[in-house]
Design a protein around this motif. Structure first.
Motif, mmCIF file in Angstrom:
data_model
loop_
_atom_site.group_PDB
_atom_site.id
_atom_site.type_symbol
_atom_site.label_atom_id
_atom_site.label_comp_id
_atom_site.label_asym_id
_atom_site.label_seq_id
_atom_site.Cartn_x
_atom_site.Cartn_y
_atom_site.Cartn_z
ATOM 1 N N ALA A 125 4.890 1.648 -26.279
ATOM 2 C CA ALA A 125 5.386 2.701 -25.276
ATOM 3 C C ALA A 125 5.192 2.316 -23.962
ATOM 4 O O ALA A 125 4.111 1.407 -23.501
ATOM 5 C CB ALA A 125 5.031 4.028 -25.544
ATOM 6 N N GLY A 126 6.116 2.722 -22.860
ATOM 7 C CA GLY A 126 5.859 2.198 -21.553
ATOM 8 C C GLY A 126 6.806 3.177 -20.694
ATOM 9 O O GLY A 126 7.574 3.920 -20.853
ATOM 10 N N HIS A 127 6.478 2.591 -19.179
ATOM 11 C CA HIS A 127 7.248 3.651 -18.340
ATOM 12 C C HIS A 127 7.435 2.607 -17.087
ATOM 13 O O HIS A 127 6.367 1.897 -16.803
ATOM 14 C CB HIS A 127 6.533 4.649 -17.888
ATOM 15 C CG HIS A 127 7.178 5.312 -16.666
ATOM 16 N ND1 HIS A 127 6.589 5.078 -15.497
ATOM 17 C CD2 HIS A 127 8.304 6.189 -16.369
ATOM 18 C CE1 HIS A 127 7.209 5.663 -14.584
ATOM 19 N NE2 HIS A 127 8.455 6.212 -15.170
ATOM 20 N N PHE A 128 8.538 2.575 -16.439
ATOM 21 C CA PHE A 128 8.874 1.783 -15.048
ATOM 22 C C PHE A 128 9.176 2.767 -14.060
ATOM 23 O O PHE A 128 10.115 3.696 -14.206
ATOM 24 C CB PHE A 128 9.577 0.643 -15.187
ATOM 25 C CG PHE A 128 9.925 0.014 -13.610
ATOM 26 C CD1 PHE A 128 8.751 -0.727 -13.123
ATOM 27 C CD2 PHE A 128 10.901 0.237 -12.843
ATOM 28 C CE1 PHE A 128 8.839 -1.404 -11.844
ATOM 29 C CE2 PHE A 128 10.859 -0.129 -11.528
ATOM 30 C CZ PHE A 128 9.884 -1.096 -11.322
ATOM 31 N N GLY A 129 8.346 3.154 -13.095
ATOM 32 C CA GLY A 129 8.545 4.081 -12.070
ATOM 33 C C GLY A 129 8.282 3.309 -10.747
ATOM 34 O O GLY A 129 7.785 2.173 -10.516
ATOM 35 N N LEU A 130 8.262 4.232 -9.657
ATOM 36 C CA LEU A 130 8.049 3.898 -8.176
ATOM 37 C C LEU A 130 6.984 4.475 -7.766
ATOM 38 O O LEU A 130 6.887 5.753 -8.004
ATOM 39 C CB LEU A 130 9.197 3.795 -7.601
ATOM 40 C CG LEU A 130 10.508 3.110 -7.818
ATOM 41 C CD1 LEU A 130 11.544 3.235 -7.079
ATOM 42 C CD2 LEU A 130 10.078 1.708 -7.860
ATOM 43 N N GLU B 279 0.789 -1.233 0.195
ATOM 44 C CA GLU B 279 0.041 -0.090 -0.014
ATOM 45 C C GLU B 279 0.992 1.296 -0.038
ATOM 46 O O GLU B 279 0.403 2.244 -0.672
ATOM 47 C CB GLU B 279 -1.038 0.026 1.218
ATOM 48 C CG GLU B 279 -1.863 1.174 1.137
ATOM 49 C CD GLU B 279 -2.845 0.892 2.404
ATOM 50 O OE1 GLU B 279 -3.619 2.115 2.525
ATOM 51 O OE2 GLU B 279 -2.679 0.050 3.056
ATOM 52 N N THR B 280 2.067 1.283 0.686
ATOM 53 C CA THR B 280 2.843 2.430 0.848
ATOM 54 C C THR B 280 3.787 2.541 -0.081
ATOM 55 O O THR B 280 4.680 3.550 -0.116
ATOM 56 C CB THR B 280 3.459 2.494 2.226
ATOM 57 O OG1 THR B 280 4.268 1.466 2.462
ATOM 58 C CG2 THR B 280 2.342 2.773 3.130
ATOM 59 N N PHE B 281 4.265 1.406 -1.036
ATOM 60 C CA PHE B 281 5.603 1.390 -1.760
ATOM 61 C C PHE B 281 5.257 0.414 -2.843
ATOM 62 O O PHE B 281 4.927 -0.860 -2.452
ATOM 63 C CB PHE B 281 6.637 1.022 -1.097
ATOM 64 C CG PHE B 281 8.079 1.194 -2.050
ATOM 65 C CD1 PHE B 281 8.702 2.436 -2.246
ATOM 66 C CD2 PHE B 281 8.266 -0.091 -2.423
ATOM 67 C CE1 PHE B 281 9.806 2.413 -2.957
ATOM 68 C CE2 PHE B 281 9.415 -0.078 -3.395
ATOM 69 C CZ PHE B 281 10.113 1.054 -3.680
ATOM 70 N N ALA B 282 5.510 0.693 -4.160
ATOM 71 C CA ALA B 282 5.384 -0.335 -5.254
ATOM 72 C C ALA B 282 6.052 -0.051 -6.249
ATOM 73 O O ALA B 282 6.403 1.295 -6.661
ATOM 74 C CB ALA B 282 3.949 -0.450 -5.596
ATOM 75 N N GLY B 283 6.589 -1.014 -7.163
ATOM 76 C CA GLY B 283 6.875 -0.630 -8.541
ATOM 77 C C GLY B 283 5.975 -0.397 -9.563
ATOM 78 O O GLY B 283 5.054 -1.273 -9.219
ATOM 79 N N VAL B 284 5.803 0.236 -10.432
ATOM 80 C CA VAL B 284 4.646 0.541 -11.401
ATOM 81 C C VAL B 284 5.224 0.406 -12.679
ATOM 82 O O VAL B 284 5.935 1.355 -13.128
ATOM 83 C CB VAL B 284 4.082 1.774 -11.133
ATOM 84 C CG1 VAL B 284 2.940 2.101 -11.901
ATOM 85 C CG2 VAL B 284 3.555 1.986 -9.619
ATOM 86 N N LEU B 285 4.764 -0.552 -13.280
ATOM 87 C CA LEU B 285 4.954 -0.822 -14.855
ATOM 88 C C LEU B 285 3.602 -0.465 -15.403
ATOM 89 O O LEU B 285 2.518 -1.229 -15.343
ATOM 90 C CB LEU B 285 5.543 -2.151 -15.241
ATOM 91 C CG LEU B 285 5.535 -2.517 -16.522
ATOM 92 C CD1 LEU B 285 6.769 -1.772 -17.080
ATOM 93 C CD2 LEU B 285 5.989 -4.073 -16.667
ATOM 94 N N ASP B 286 3.864 0.230 -16.499
ATOM 95 C CA ASP B 286 2.578 0.502 -17.433
ATOM 96 C C ASP B 286 2.974 0.476 -18.907
ATOM 97 O O ASP B 286 3.975 1.214 -19.196
ATOM 98 C CB ASP B 286 1.701 1.646 -17.051
ATOM 99 C CG ASP B 286 2.385 2.841 -17.217
ATOM 100 O OD1 ASP B 286 1.882 3.760 -17.883
ATOM 101 O OD2 ASP B 286 3.177 3.164 -16.317
ATOM 102 N N MET B 287 2.069 -0.009 -19.704
ATOM 103 C CA MET B 287 2.568 -0.088 -21.244
ATOM 104 C C MET B 287 1.393 0.096 -22.007
ATOM 105 O O MET B 287 0.187 -0.247 -21.549
ATOM 106 C CB MET B 287 2.763 -1.759 -21.186
ATOM 107 C CG MET B 287 4.248 -2.241 -20.691
ATOM 108 S SD MET B 287 5.685 -1.419 -21.094
ATOM 109 C CE MET B 287 5.921 -2.411 -22.797
ATOM 110 N N VAL B 288 1.584 0.641 -23.152
ATOM 111 C CA VAL B 288 0.453 0.959 -24.097
ATOM 112 C C VAL B 288 0.676 0.235 -25.184
ATOM 113 O O VAL B 288 2.055 -0.051 -25.819
ATOM 114 C CB VAL B 288 0.641 2.595 -24.603
ATOM 115 C CG1 VAL B 288 -0.227 2.903 -25.735
ATOM 116 C CG2 VAL B 288 0.319 3.344 -23.352
ATOM 117 N N TYR B 289 -0.311 -0.332 -25.773
ATOM 118 C CA TYR B 289 -0.218 -1.514 -26.975
ATOM 119 C C TYR B 289 -1.165 -0.793 -28.160
ATOM 120 O O TYR B 289 -1.816 -0.344 -27.869
ATOM 121 C CB TYR B 289 -0.763 -2.834 -26.407
ATOM 122 C CG TYR B 289 0.200 -3.570 -25.523
ATOM 123 C CD1 TYR B 289 0.977 -4.316 -25.725
ATOM 124 C CD2 TYR B 289 -0.067 -3.215 -24.039
ATOM 125 C CE1 TYR B 289 1.589 -5.069 -24.541
ATOM 126 C CE2 TYR B 289 0.719 -3.881 -23.138
ATOM 127 C CZ TYR B 289 1.402 -4.965 -23.464
ATOM 128 O OH TYR B 289 2.309 -5.462 -22.648
#
Length: 360
Positions: free
Chosen positions: A238-243, A221-231
């Motif tokens: 395109a995509g992005h990895f962040g926290l 809940e307080t911390f996570a890796g966030v990967l999101d991709m557009v197809y």
């Protein structure tokens, strides 16, 4: 003030909970790079990581994560990768920075993204803007602001998105997915970008790839890796990895497939990411210090970070000054001058093309 040193893995549950509580008590620390999870994960991969636990009587009043390198040179955790650095501490902490670094066994602590409100800050340190996307009033309010201040960019991006769908197929956006396959696709694009633009490929270092993989697997809940991709038509574009913390998402590794470059895939992706992030409760996307055209087009505000060092008197600090400070000042001069920056960027891209040809 009393300082004890620990390896990240040696922190107990009560200490980690206190770190989180201090972080959540001050908006200046609402950044995942300042979260205990980030330091603990990097510490699993790098034996130079330490945490100074700062005590005032029986109470813990601060945590100072850092890396200790030869000759007593201190750096932020994962130096060169992070966009937020410094102590996480109680408000109104009265702290002598030189006493702190001495207690840490350091001659120098250097930084380039020190967040605001730090006891280490002084008037000699250089300040730099860190652009943000403000989502505190929701995505619709953000797009209204874009229309007012970057209307052409917003309209053009929407038009290119529609054109892309007409010419290549329907768009799909996967936000906060945890699969390794799309992550590796994204990292491959990023490696190509580094080489194409003459930059050092960060992912040539095995520990950085493993760090990103471990952070993607960290979900709380307080911390996570966030990967999101557009197809587009089922194909990654395109995509992005962040926290993220509860409310802040940091921009870290955005990239796209250059075959779709004419459609501005990075801008299409960032708008899609902002919409989904807002739905997930994110209030701020911190895009990080650095002059990039897409940041100027998308930002609706700025934070401030500082660059400089804290040093004790001694030969190690003097040697560090000779090796680092003139170079840093020269780089700052180039970054502040549009003509010099354009010339340097062009030279790097030329080097990148030559390197690609020679390696290909």
């Amino acid at each position: 003030m009393r300082v004890t040193l620990a390896l990240p893995r040696e922190l107990g549950d009560s200490e980690v909970s206190r770190w989180r509580a201090l972080q959540e008590a001050d908006a200046a620390f609402d950044n995942p790079f300042l979260s205990p999870e980030f330091t603990i994960t990097v510490g699993e991969l790098r034996d130079v990581v330490r945490v100074a636990v700062i005590h005032d009587g029986p109470d813990i009043v601060g945590f100072f994560p850092f890396e200790r390198h030869p000759m007593g040179i201190g750096k932020p955790v994962a130096a060169g990768l992070t966009d937020a650095q410094g102590l996480v501490h109680a408000k109104d902490l009265d702290l002598d920075p030189t006493r702190l670094i001495k207690a840490c066994g350091l001659a120098v602590y250097e930084f380039d993204h020190l967040v605001s409100g730090q006891p280490m800050l002084n008037e000699r340190h250089e300040r730099h803007p860190s652009p943000i996307i403000d989502l505190r009033e929701g995505y619709e309010r953000y797009t209204e602001t874009l229309r007012q201040h970057s209307g052409k960019t917003y309209k053009t991006t929407l038009a290119k998105s529609r054109k892309l769908e007409r010419e290549a197929g329907p768009l799909r956006h996967d936000y906060a997915c945890t699969d390794l396959e799309p992550l590796h696709t994204l990292l491959g694009w990023k490696t190509d970008q580094y080489r194409r633009t003459g930059r050092t490929d960060r992912f040539s270092h095995k520990w950085i790839v493993e760090l990103v993989e471990r952070l993607l697997a960290t979900q709380s809940e307080t911390f996570a890796g966030v990967l999101d991709m557009v197809y587009v038509n089922g194909e990654p574009m395109a995509g992005h990895f962040g926290l993220r913390t509860r409310t802040t998402l940091v921009g870290w590794f955005p990239a796209y497939d250059t075959r779709f470059a004419k459609y501005s895939p990075g801008l299409i992706h960032h708008l899609a990411m902002a919409e989904r992030a807002a739905e997930a409760g994110i209030q701020v996307i911190d895009m990080g210090r650095g002059q990039k055209e897409y940041k100027d087009k998308l930002k609706t505000g700025e934070l401030e970070v500082a660059e400089g060092r804290v040093a004790r008197t001694g030969p190690a600090a003097a040697a560090h000054w000779v090796m680092r400070v003139p170079v840093r000042k020269t780089r700052a001069t180039v970054m502040a001058n549009p003509l010099l920056l354009k010339t340097a960027d062009k030279a790097l891209k030329t080097y990148g093309r030559l390197r690609t040809v020679l390696q290909g």
